[in-house]
Design a protein around this motif. Sequence first.
Motif, mmCIF file in Angstrom:
data_model
loop_
_atom_site.group_PDB
_atom_site.id
_atom_site.type_symbol
_atom_site.label_atom_id
_atom_site.label_comp_id
_atom_site.label_asym_id
_atom_site.label_seq_id
_atom_site.Cartn_x
_atom_site.Cartn_y
_atom_site.Cartn_z
ATOM 1 N N THR A 302 0.831 -1.202 0.000
ATOM 2 C CA THR A 302 0.000 0.000 0.000
ATOM 3 C C THR A 302 0.871 1.260 0.000
ATOM 4 O OG1 THR A 302 -0.157 0.048 2.406
ATOM 5 C CG2 THR A 302 -1.875 -1.139 1.261
ATOM 6 N N PHE A 401 -8.341 0.289 0.218
ATOM 7 C CA PHE A 401 -7.516 1.355 0.804
ATOM 8 C C PHE A 401 -6.777 2.121 -0.300
ATOM 9 C CE2 PHE A 401 -3.400 2.509 2.984
ATOM 10 C CZ PHE A 401 -3.924 3.449 3.858
ATOM 11 N N ASN A 402 -6.202 1.372 -1.238
ATOM 12 C CA ASN A 402 -5.459 1.999 -2.334
ATOM 13 C C ASN A 402 -6.354 2.839 -3.237
ATOM 14 O OD1 ASN A 402 -2.986 0.957 -1.639
ATOM 15 N ND2 ASN A 402 -3.153 -0.824 -2.979
ATOM 16 N N ASN A 405 -9.421 6.898 -2.576
ATOM 17 C CA ASN A 405 -9.435 8.301 -2.963
ATOM 18 C C ASN A 405 -10.156 8.521 -4.293
ATOM 19 O OD1 ASN A 405 -8.860 10.916 -2.285
ATOM 20 N ND2 ASN A 405 -6.872 10.929 -3.280
ATOM 21 N N LYS B 48 -0.123 6.454 4.797
ATOM 22 C CA LYS B 48 -1.083 7.069 3.889
ATOM 23 C C LYS B 48 -1.333 6.112 2.739
ATOM 24 C CE LYS B 48 0.015 11.848 4.766
ATOM 25 N NZ LYS B 48 0.517 13.131 4.288
ATOM 26 N N SER B 49 -2.502 6.185 2.129
ATOM 27 C CA SER B 49 -2.741 5.371 0.947
ATOM 28 C C SER B 49 -1.993 6.029 -0.218
ATOM 29 C CB SER B 49 -4.239 5.274 0.664
ATOM 30 O OG SER B 49 -4.643 6.333 -0.156
ATOM 31 N N SER B 51 -2.563 7.620 -2.757
ATOM 32 C CA SER B 51 -2.882 8.982 -3.196
ATOM 33 C C SER B 51 -2.984 9.950 -2.009
ATOM 34 C CB SER B 51 -4.191 8.961 -3.987
ATOM 35 O OG SER B 51 -5.157 8.247 -3.262
ATOM 36 N N GLY B 52 -2.520 9.526 -0.848
ATOM 37 C CA GLY B 52 -2.436 10.448 0.280
ATOM 38 C C GLY B 52 -3.631 10.421 1.211
ATOM 39 N N ASP B 53 -4.724 9.895 0.743
ATOM 40 C CA ASP B 53 -5.940 9.857 1.536
ATOM 41 C C ASP B 53 -6.712 8.617 1.118
ATOM 42 O OD1 ASP B 53 -7.829 10.855 3.341
ATOM 43 O OD2 ASP B 53 -9.007 11.753 1.736
#
Lengths: 703, 80
Positions: A302, A401-402, A405, B48-49, B51-53
């Motif tokens: 991750t 999780f990845n 966003n 952090k993932s 992309s940061g979030d």
Amino acid sequence: MAFIVQATGIDAIKKMLKTKSNITDAFIVALAGNPNTGKSTVFNSLTGLNQHTGNWTGKTVTTAQGKYQFKDKSFTLVDLPGTYSLSSHSEEEEIARNFICFGSPHATIVVTDATCLERNLNLLLQILEITDKVVLCVNLMDEAKRKKIWIDLKKLSKILGIPVVGTSARSGEGLEELMHTVYKLCHNQITTNPIKIKYNEKIEELIQITEEKIAKFTNRKISSRWISLKNIEGDKTFLDSLDKYLGIDSAKILPNEEVDLNLRDQLVSSRVILAENISSQVVSCKKEKEYDFDRKVDNILTSKILGIPAMIALLGIIFWITIVGANIPSTVIAKMLFGLEERLTALSVAYRLPNWLHGTLILGIYRTLAWVVSVMLPPMAIFFPLFTFLEDLGYLPRVAFNLDNFFKKACTHGKQALTMCMGFGCNAVGVIGCRIIESPRERLIATITNFFVPCNGRFPTLITISTIFIAGADVGPLRTVIATITITGIIILGVIMTLVASKILSKTLLKGLPSSFTLELPPYRNPQIGRIIIRSIFDRTIFVLGRATAVAAPAGLFIWLMANTNVRDLSLLDYCAAFLQPFAYLLGMDGYILMAFILGIPANEIVMPIIIMSYMASGTIIELESLAALRILLISNGWTWLTAINVMLFCLMHFPCATTLLTIKKETKSWKWTLVSFLVPTIAGIIITFTVTQISRLSKLIV
Amino acid sequence: MKGKNIPLHMIACGKSAKVKELTTAGSLRRRMLDLGLVNGTIVEAIRKSPSGDPIAYEIRGAVIALRSEEASKIIVDVID
């Protein structure tokens, strides 16, 4: 009185489980616990019922039940949804809570994770406020040992005042003792004296006032202290259920004060602090050692730079192994089955079977079945165990999780990444899985877009086409690499399309902002290879293959009849295909292909066999002895690389199969959203194949 | 970032912090409390993932990922 209590209890159970079976003669045992505690493994080991257990939150959305015998008695075990609490912010919590409260189970087993006891105690403490017929099952003792965590079970049992059993459900350790303890509890051979949570003075005072008022209405069917607590919390769904199941109209009886938020916090805090306190007394571990391994793995899987490439690479490796591994067995099976076809034909000639009978039985039904088996079986038998392996390992929450966003940017719920992953198995399952998303808006988006990830039924089509066609021109290792890249690319496209469609829906039909969510990243678990193979072969491969053959046989018959019923020199099949041809041509396919997709609505598995059948039946008579022959067949019917790409794209994006559509109707209770779910992937597929085709033709990449 | 009374999503990975206050109400507050995020709970930011979030936190022995929207509603004191 006792009799009435039992009767209402069982009625409630029947209502909840929607079952008509006679369960009065067995003891009812509820199985509760946090997600990821191996609760379903305990369930499976005890009942032998093969319910799939995934290593992620919220897999069990509905209750499953199974039976087991111990000594002279039979027990009905009810697997409740995994929850962290019973304060019902979700459907799962409400189901679990209502069952324990109103179902009057004879005993409740609370399964906890030995490596994370403190957090798990929160749920147990809440259950102890409802009932004292509880056995604590501290599961994953083997994991705890590996992580050098020791738990003093005797002391724990003494503090909690209930029996405690340590188990390692995966290896079956401790289950005998668990069953024995439940047996004794059901026969009142064990008296429990559960720990009482002491709240602060103000809360205790309030509880006392409420208890006095409610006590005479409860008939001791339910703990009045628990009702009082829920009343202080202002838990409306609970008070409604109280009315529904026991006819206690709390609004009339109880003081209806404004809910004091502060008190609510204190209630929860008291529990959390008690859990911390208990856990500190019974758990000892070697400091900081425990998370090392998981963290090291997560550092790669991750990480900022490697997280997403690693994910794509893992997917690629799985497909590569599938493609390479399936090649040889596919050819062998095809040779065998088509060899048999020749013999069958010879036999039918020898016995002077009429032509039409030979045609329908052997050329229609048998040949289609042979194709389904030889083309689909080997890739499935390799792909499913590999995918289940990742699932068991606990990798899927890391995918969520990845990718979270991206889902946030598409204004959807983070759990959509999980329901999307479930779709890889079966889209209907993915759609049902969408129940884990609480917000109706986000649940609908996840439902509508679920079809953008290819399911079991569509993978074989994708794998076959990319292996024999896209990569077919090259020989050697490059061939499999190209096929792998193609498939991985298709999957990534599916994920991108999911996000794009979600975003568009969020901005148009289903406007709104993403709601809050929390995602647990459970510890990695040692997958059990034996179980994975057995489960993925039996639960998935055989199931999918069975469904495919069940649909393929009549479809084969139907297609053969259509291909051989001639009206003025042309078969019905040709007429239909000719009708679809102009439109199909715009999309870079032909009428037969489009018709195969339409006829494949009952099950997507049969799309490829229908295409093959149509080509073989409509004149081009060749013997398909090997998979290489399939390539020749397709080319002789005008396939180019563009056709292959378009078929794969359209396979990824078209109308969902009948099972999925019916499930969507059932879940959304709306024809409108079912129609939207039908249209969204179809329109996407048409637009994309049209664009790809027109650009390729205009730029003279292909004639 | 060092200091007192800062939102959880601002703390650097590898740092621990003590929960002081939840600035949210309703079901999200309940959920956070159920995770064990009561006053005084120690939380560690793990990673952090890509992309940061979201960011993954260790909360009472479990690893939980929170989006920045949620984590920003948890006010903490950083522990050195």
